[in-house]
Design a protein around this motif. Structure first.
Motif, PDB file in Angstrom:
ATOM      1  N   MET A 279      40.479  38.711  52.400  1.00  0.00           N
ATOM      2  CA  MET A 279      41.458  38.092  51.501  1.00  0.00           C
ATOM      3  C   MET A 279      41.801  36.676  51.967  1.00  0.00           C
ATOM      4  O   MET A 279      42.102  36.447  53.127  1.00  0.00           O
ATOM      5  CB  MET A 279      42.719  38.970  51.502  1.00  0.00           C
ATOM      6  N   GLN A 280      41.757  35.730  51.022  1.00  0.00           N
ATOM      7  CA  GLN A 280      42.156  34.356  51.306  1.00  0.00           C
ATOM      8  C   GLN A 280      43.013  33.838  50.161  1.00  0.00           C
ATOM      9  O   GLN A 280      42.727  34.095  48.992  1.00  0.00           O
ATOM     10  CB  GLN A 280      40.925  33.457  51.457  1.00  0.00           C
ATOM     11  N   ALA A 281      44.053  33.088  50.517  1.00  0.00           N
ATOM     12  CA  ALA A 281      44.948  32.547  49.490  1.00  0.00           C
ATOM     13  C   ALA A 281      44.189  31.647  48.515  1.00  0.00           C
ATOM     14  O   ALA A 281      44.518  31.586  47.323  1.00  0.00           O
ATOM     15  CB  ALA A 281      46.092  31.770  50.148  1.00  0.00           C
ATOM     16  N   SER A 282      43.158  30.984  49.003  1.00  0.00           N
ATOM     17  CA  SER A 282      42.410  30.055  48.151  1.00  0.00           C
ATOM     18  C   SER A 282      41.681  30.754  47.006  1.00  0.00           C
ATOM     19  O   SER A 282      41.282  30.105  46.034  1.00  0.00           O
ATOM     20  CB  SER A 282      41.406  29.266  49.000  1.00  0.00           C
ATOM     21  N   ASP A 283      41.502  32.079  47.116  1.00  0.00           N
ATOM     22  CA  ASP A 283      40.819  32.826  46.056  1.00  0.00           C
ATOM     23  C   ASP A 283      41.766  33.305  44.952  1.00  0.00           C
ATOM     24  O   ASP A 283      41.311  33.793  43.913  1.00  0.00           O
ATOM     25  CB  ASP A 283      40.112  34.052  46.653  1.00  0.00           C
ATOM     26  N   ILE A 284      43.078  33.213  45.189  1.00  0.00           N
ATOM     27  CA  ILE A 284      44.043  33.831  44.289  1.00  0.00           C
ATOM     28  C   ILE A 284      44.041  33.212  42.889  1.00  0.00           C
ATOM     29  O   ILE A 284      44.019  33.920  41.877  1.00  0.00           O
ATOM     30  CB  ILE A 284      45.459  33.779  44.902  1.00  0.00           C
ATOM     31  N   LYS A 285      44.069  31.906  42.809  1.00  0.00           N
ATOM     32  CA  LYS A 285      44.197  31.250  41.502  1.00  0.00           C
ATOM     33  C   LYS A 285      43.055  31.647  40.569  1.00  0.00           C
ATOM     34  O   LYS A 285      43.277  32.074  39.431  1.00  0.00           O
ATOM     35  CB  LYS A 285      44.251  29.738  41.669  1.00  0.00           C
ATOM     36  N   GLU A 286      41.828  31.511  41.054  1.00  0.00           N
ATOM     37  CA  GLU A 286      40.675  31.873  40.234  1.00  0.00           C
ATOM     38  C   GLU A 286      40.729  33.349  39.838  1.00  0.00           C
ATOM     39  O   GLU A 286      40.455  33.714  38.685  1.00  0.00           O
ATOM     40  CB  GLU A 286      39.381  31.596  40.996  1.00  0.00           C
ATOM     41  N   ALA A 287      41.111  34.202  40.798  1.00  0.00           N
ATOM     42  CA  ALA A 287      41.116  35.642  40.538  1.00  0.00           C
ATOM     43  C   ALA A 287      42.155  36.025  39.489  1.00  0.00           C
ATOM     44  O   ALA A 287      41.887  36.835  38.598  1.00  0.00           O
ATOM     45  CB  ALA A 287      41.371  36.401  41.840  1.00  0.00           C
ATOM     46  N   VAL A 288      43.353  35.463  39.601  1.00  0.00           N
ATOM     47  CA  VAL A 288      44.401  35.777  38.627  1.00  0.00           C
ATOM     48  C   VAL A 288      43.993  35.290  37.239  1.00  0.00           C
ATOM     49  O   VAL A 288      44.142  36.005  36.241  1.00  0.00           O
ATOM     50  CB  VAL A 288      45.747  35.154  39.047  1.00  0.00           C
TER      51      VAL A 288
ATOM     52  N   LYS B 219      33.518  46.385  32.699  1.00  0.00           N
ATOM     53  CA  LYS B 219      33.660  45.900  31.340  1.00  0.00           C
ATOM     54  C   LYS B 219      32.319  45.996  30.614  1.00  0.00           C
ATOM     55  O   LYS B 219      31.262  45.735  31.168  1.00  0.00           O
ATOM     56  CB  LYS B 219      34.128  44.450  31.347  1.00  0.00           C
ATOM     57  N   ASP B 220      32.383  46.358  29.341  1.00  0.00           N
ATOM     58  CA  ASP B 220      31.188  46.378  28.510  1.00  0.00           C
ATOM     59  C   ASP B 220      30.987  45.048  27.796  1.00  0.00           C
ATOM     60  O   ASP B 220      29.870  44.639  27.527  1.00  0.00           O
ATOM     61  CB  ASP B 220      31.296  47.488  27.453  1.00  0.00           C
ATOM     62  N   ASP B 221      32.109  44.371  27.483  1.00  0.00           N
ATOM     63  CA  ASP B 221      32.014  43.244  26.575  1.00  0.00           C
ATOM     64  C   ASP B 221      32.357  41.900  27.213  1.00  0.00           C
ATOM     65  O   ASP B 221      32.235  40.868  26.587  1.00  0.00           O
ATOM     66  CB  ASP B 221      32.927  43.469  25.365  1.00  0.00           C
ATOM     67  N   VAL B 222      32.826  41.887  28.454  1.00  0.00           N
ATOM     68  CA  VAL B 222      33.130  40.618  29.112  1.00  0.00           C
ATOM     69  C   VAL B 222      32.385  40.584  30.440  1.00  0.00           C
ATOM     70  O   VAL B 222      32.631  41.410  31.315  1.00  0.00           O
ATOM     71  CB  VAL B 222      34.649  40.460  29.362  1.00  0.00           C
ATOM     72  N   ALA B 223      31.492  39.672  30.575  1.00  0.00           N
ATOM     73  CA  ALA B 223      30.660  39.615  31.787  1.00  0.00           C
ATOM     74  C   ALA B 223      31.489  39.194  32.988  1.00  0.00           C
ATOM     75  O   ALA B 223      32.306  38.294  32.905  1.00  0.00           O
ATOM     76  CB  ALA B 223      29.514  38.640  31.582  1.00  0.00           C
ATOM     77  N   MET B 224      31.254  39.888  34.101  1.00  0.00           N
ATOM     78  CA  MET B 224      31.896  39.503  35.349  1.00  0.00           C
ATOM     79  C   MET B 224      31.002  38.465  36.025  1.00  0.00           C
ATOM     80  O   MET B 224      30.026  38.801  36.689  1.00  0.00           O
ATOM     81  CB  MET B 224      32.067  40.729  36.244  1.00  0.00           C
ATOM     82  N   THR B 225      31.349  37.199  35.840  1.00  0.00           N
ATOM     83  CA  THR B 225      30.491  36.128  36.340  1.00  0.00           C
ATOM     84  C   THR B 225      30.928  35.624  37.709  1.00  0.00           C
ATOM     85  O   THR B 225      30.254  34.806  38.308  1.00  0.00           O
ATOM     86  CB  THR B 225      30.509  34.943  35.353  1.00  0.00           C
ATOM     87  N   THR B 226      32.064  36.087  38.201  1.00  0.00           N
ATOM     88  CA  THR B 226      32.580  35.577  39.463  1.00  0.00           C
ATOM     89  C   THR B 226      32.240  36.516  40.612  1.00  0.00           C
ATOM     90  O   THR B 226      32.132  37.730  40.431  1.00  0.00           O
ATOM     91  CB  THR B 226      34.104  35.398  39.397  1.00  0.00           C
TER      92      THR B 226
ATOM     93  N   ASN C 259      34.263  36.406  43.200  1.00  0.00           N
ATOM     94  CA  ASN C 259      35.558  36.388  43.872  1.00  0.00           C
ATOM     95  C   ASN C 259      35.887  37.796  44.374  1.00  0.00           C
ATOM     96  O   ASN C 259      35.979  38.747  43.601  1.00  0.00           O
ATOM     97  CB  ASN C 259      36.635  35.901  42.902  1.00  0.00           C
ATOM     98  N   VAL C 260      36.076  37.919  45.680  1.00  0.00           N
ATOM     99  CA  VAL C 260      36.258  39.235  46.294  1.00  0.00           C
ATOM    100  C   VAL C 260      37.504  39.944  45.784  1.00  0.00           C
ATOM    101  O   VAL C 260      37.570  41.181  45.748  1.00  0.00           O
ATOM    102  CB  VAL C 260      36.292  39.107  47.837  1.00  0.00           C
ATOM    103  N   LEU C 261      38.513  39.183  45.363  1.00  0.00           N
ATOM    104  CA  LEU C 261      39.758  39.800  44.932  1.00  0.00           C
ATOM    105  C   LEU C 261      39.627  40.530  43.600  1.00  0.00           C
ATOM    106  O   LEU C 261      40.454  41.383  43.268  1.00  0.00           O
ATOM    107  CB  LEU C 261      40.865  38.741  44.828  1.00  0.00           C
ATOM    108  N   LEU C 262      38.596  40.204  42.842  1.00  0.00           N
ATOM    109  CA  LEU C 262      38.357  40.861  41.554  1.00  0.00           C
ATOM    110  C   LEU C 262      37.430  42.061  41.665  1.00  0.00           C
ATOM    111  O   LEU C 262      37.366  42.894  40.764  1.00  0.00           O
ATOM    112  CB  LEU C 262      37.747  39.859  40.568  1.00  0.00           C
ATOM    113  N   GLN C 263      36.719  42.141  42.750  1.00  0.00           N
ATOM    114  CA  GLN C 263      35.662  43.136  42.859  1.00  0.00           C
ATOM    115  C   GLN C 263      36.211  44.551  43.033  1.00  0.00           C
ATOM    116  O   GLN C 263      37.291  44.757  43.583  1.00  0.00           O
ATOM    117  CB  GLN C 263      34.750  42.777  44.023  1.00  0.00           C
TER     118      GLN C 263
ATOM    119  N   ASP D 292      44.901  44.310  38.094  1.00  0.00           N
ATOM    120  CA  ASP D 292      45.558  45.256  39.009  1.00  0.00           C
ATOM    121  C   ASP D 292      45.082  45.027  40.433  1.00  0.00           C
ATOM    122  O   ASP D 292      45.871  44.988  41.381  1.00  0.00           O
ATOM    123  CB  ASP D 292      45.234  46.703  38.615  1.00  0.00           C
ATOM    124  N   ARG D 293      43.771  44.911  40.587  1.00  0.00           N
ATOM    125  CA  ARG D 293      43.208  44.715  41.924  1.00  0.00           C
ATOM    126  C   ARG D 293      43.698  43.406  42.524  1.00  0.00           C
ATOM    127  O   ARG D 293      44.082  43.342  43.696  1.00  0.00           O
ATOM    128  CB  ARG D 293      41.676  44.746  41.860  1.00  0.00           C
ATOM    129  N   VAL D 294      43.678  42.364  41.725  1.00  0.00           N
ATOM    130  CA  VAL D 294      44.114  41.056  42.215  1.00  0.00           C
ATOM    131  C   VAL D 294      45.561  41.111  42.682  1.00  0.00           C
ATOM    132  O   VAL D 294      45.925  40.542  43.713  1.00  0.00           O
ATOM    133  CB  VAL D 294      43.949  39.977  41.128  1.00  0.00           C
TER     134      VAL D 294
END
Length: 719
Positions: free
Chosen positions: A58-67, A30-37, A39-43, A105-107
């Motif tokens: 992958m851990q279920a506990s990461d899903i909520k934040e990632a989505v 992204k150019d305009d939204v900083a990736m501040t997390t 979270n492996v599911l977003l990477q 998509d990745r998430v």
């Protein structure tokens, strides 16, 4: 059954293709939204093979934040497109949309695994919380007036000056789907449309959770004196499952088809057959807090209300407008053309079974829990064919080799196993192969296989992609998987499967080949028309029974001897055996799906409707629908197959007709000229051209229902 992870979840909100969720587009920051997390599911995916999902992290506990972060980033993409001050063009509007939402998509690749393959109560609770939020996210895209105005501007211009064929196809599909999902509604109706989608998303989630609960909690435990008729391999497996569940010394029959079906086929314990049958066909219908009947009534009412906002009389009219059938009448006409022959054949099959029962002095009337058991006895009597004998020649590893052989002959693919640990997987059972072109060595992608049933894995068999082929941002390789629910054997024992399960294995691999052979530029073109996308996979089933596969890969699990010619001949002679059962159980579900959505749902009593509809159809009493309404996940855990379950039959007509093209060719099912046309017109285009046109290019004409009737040994209906 084909399932694309992300489309499975977003399609339940009627917005799958709108947000271009058919492939994982994971290499643009992204150019305009900083990736501040962190979270492996977003990477972004890293490592070999153009980057791979980090399934091992992958851990279920990461899903909520990632989505939630993925939705934020996805909406930022959409807002940027919608607020572009330049005049709308295909590039700055449609192509930009195709490129949007990469993080989500990745998430959703991980979300799909956690939902279908590795579900837990923790994940189910998170999914329940996320479902309405995902619905809101989808509505914010489909109801974005600025975005749709830009799409419509590009679309209107294309009606005067058409774009290149693939561009026009993408534009037509995107515009139609926005239109079908309320983009032209006024503000008040849009608000209600979004509210309905949100409520439906929660109901779909609850429906799935209820079915999974009943699958996990209705287990039948046997003692040693209750094993009559069961094979040694099945007994060992049942013992291992019971031990794993804390019932050492007993034998577990789980509430899944892969366990239920062989038990009903071979067990001599009639009362236990009834219990196992009742557990399976009562999923979602036990009159408790997990009962789905009221949920279904709510779903039907909301679906009808939603399409009424768009001016449609019923859900089926709305859904089928962009399918091959075009309208409910055409779908019903096909099903009702086959139905009389199907139930007529059931009457013959039941009469044969009753004769065998009477000759045995069993003093029973054939009931649904008897059908499979006595069908086997009839098969043995008529064709001297014992399914258990056939099973000894159907080893999963050899069948996997047979898949690769078929792919090599038809598609020129080579499958090479990847050493364990070289590619991240989400469970130790998952194996991975690299797919390359046999001649050039060009890398095509990776194939993941998750073959065994386990707690937390949904029942059935399916295929999916973690990354689909596109070329609009540079060629992407394909990451595809097949998922089955074979009963895991005891240590050291081979995995032996039934002929039906072997067919399903080939079927789902057909979907994988459809993914690998795709040659499309844009993600939306990787989507499909529901009554067409089952055709390619159903057609691939035919190669299981070719001489080349039988002679090379069907060998005895203990002796290594090839399957005897006389046994092969018996299999071929019995190819139309039990077609009454197979066709009727399927068609009953497909007809029920359509009739439920054509009915007035105002005061609908689901249980009563099911009983009365089956009586009206003269449904044979000796067998049930393949999927009874309370656990009909195809239709009520989302919208992918709602009023579209008929599509298997529609695809079967194409399958039977295409199979005759191969049968008539000089080199049969391995004829190179026909195989090349198969790949060129029926596999590689995906949804880049109209399916009817694609089939005509392959066959030179439309498909004919007569091929289907011949294929099943049914009388051909007169004009």
């Amino acid at each position: 059954m084909k399932t694309l992870y992300v489309s499975k979840h977003v399609a339940s909100l009627s917005l799958c293709a709108l947000i271009a969720f058919t492939s994982c587009k994971q290499d643009e920051k992204k150019d305009d939204v900083a990736m501040t997390t962190d979270n492996v599911l977003l990477q972004e995916w890293t490592g070999p093979y153009e980057g791979l999902p980090a399934f091992d992290k992958m851990q279920a506990s990461d899903i909520k934040e990632a989505v939630e972060k993925g939705m934020e980033l996805g909406l930022a993409d959409i807002e940027k497109i919608a607020n572009n001050t330049d005049d709308p063009t295909f590039e700055n509007t449609i192509v930009a949309m195709e490129s949007s939402g990469k993080e989500l998509d990745r998430v959703f690749t991980y979300y799909g695994i956690l939902s279908s393959n590795m579900s837990s109560q923790e994940f189910r609770d998170i999914r329940t919380e996320l479902s309405p939020k995902l619905s809101d996210y989808s509505s914010k895209i489909s109801q974005n007036e600025k975005l749709f105005k830009r799409i419509k501007t590009v679309y209107d211009a294309s009606q005067i000056k058409p774009l290149e064929a693939d561009q026009q196809r993408v534009l037509d599909l995107v515009y139609k789907r926005f239109e079908m999902n309320g983009a032209n509604l006024d503000a008040e109706k849009k608000k209600r449309y979004a509210e309905i989608n949100k409520e439906l998303s929660s109901l779909y989630n609850d429906f799935s959770a209820n079915v999974l609960h009943d699958e996990e909690n209705y287990v039948t435990y046997l003692t040693k004196d209750q094993l009559g008729g069961l094979s040694e391999g099945f007994i060992k497996s049942a013992a291992k499952i019971a031990t794993d569940k804390g019932h050492d010394g007993k034998y577990a029959i789980t509430n899944t088809r892969s366990s239920m079906d062989p038990f009903l086929k071979y067990s001599t314990e009639r009362e236990l057959r009834k219990k196992v049958w009742s557990n399976y066909y009562s999923r979602g219908d036990n009159g408790d807090e997990y009962d789905n009947n009221e949920l279904i009534a709510k779903i039907l009412k909301l679906r009808k209300e939603r399409v009424a906002l768009l001016g449609y009389d019923n859900y089926a009219d709305w859904r089928l407008q962009d399918r091959m059938a075009k309208n409910p009448k055409n779908a019903m006409d096909l099903m009702m053309a086959v139905w009389p022959a199907a139930i007529g054949r059931v009457a013959e099959e039941v009469a044969d079974m009753q004769t065998v029962a009477d000759e045995n002095g069993d003093k029973i009337t054939i009931e649904p829990w008897d059908y499979r058991f006595y069908a086997e006895k009839v098969r043995k009597k008529k064709y001297d064919l014992d399914s258990e004998e056939v099973k000894q020649y159907l080893q999963l590893d050899k069948l996997t080799d047979a898949l690769f052989y078929t792919a090599g002959r038809l598609f020129n693919y080579k499958f090479t196993p990847i050493e364990e640990g070289k590619v991240p997987v989400f469970h130790e059972d998952v194996k991975v192969w690299e797919v390359t072109d046999k001649d050039t060595g060009k890398h095509i992608g990776l194939w993941y296989l998750d073959p065994f049933a386990r707690e937390g894995k949904r029942s059935g068999a399916w295929a999916t992609t973690y990354r689909s082929y596109t070329s609009f941002e540079g060629e992407k390789n394909v990451l595809a998987s097949n998922n089955s629910n074979f009963v895991k054997p005891a240590p050291g024992e081979p995995v032996l499967v039934s002929w039906d399960d072997a067919n399903t294995f080939f079927h789902e691999f057909g979907h994988a080949l459809h993914f690998f052979s795709a040659n499309v530029k844009y993600p939306t073109l990787n989507g499909g028309v529901r009554d067409y996308t089952e055709f390619q996979s159903q057609l691939l089933e035919r190669w299981l029974s070719t001489d080349e596969v039988i002679n090379q890969f069907l060998v005895h699990n203990k002796t290594g001897e090839p399957i005897p010619e006389d046994l092969v001949e018996k299999i071929k002679k019995a190819s139309t055996f039990n077609q009454g059962f197979g066709t009727t159980e399927y068609l009953a579900s497909a007809l029920m799906d359509m009739k439920l959505h054509l009915a007035d749902p105002t005061d609908i009593d689901i249980d009563k409707f099911e009983r009365e509809t089956l009586a009206e159809l003269k449904m044979p009493a000796a067998l049930p629908m393949r999927h009874r309404t309370p656990h009909f996940g195809h239709v009520f855990s989302g919208e992918g197959y709602a009023t579209a379950y008929y599509g298997y039959m529609w695809a079967d007509v194409l399958t039977a007709d295409a199979a005759e093209a191969f049968a008539e060719a000089p080199d049969g099912f391995y004829d190179k000229a026909v195989a090349d046309k198969l790949v060129k017109y029926l596999f590689a285009p995906r949804n880049s051209m109209d399916p009817a046109k694609a089939y005509k290019l392959f066959r030179g004409r439309d498909a004919k229902i007569e091929a289907l009737m011949r294929d099943r040994g049914f009388p051909i209906p007169k004009e």
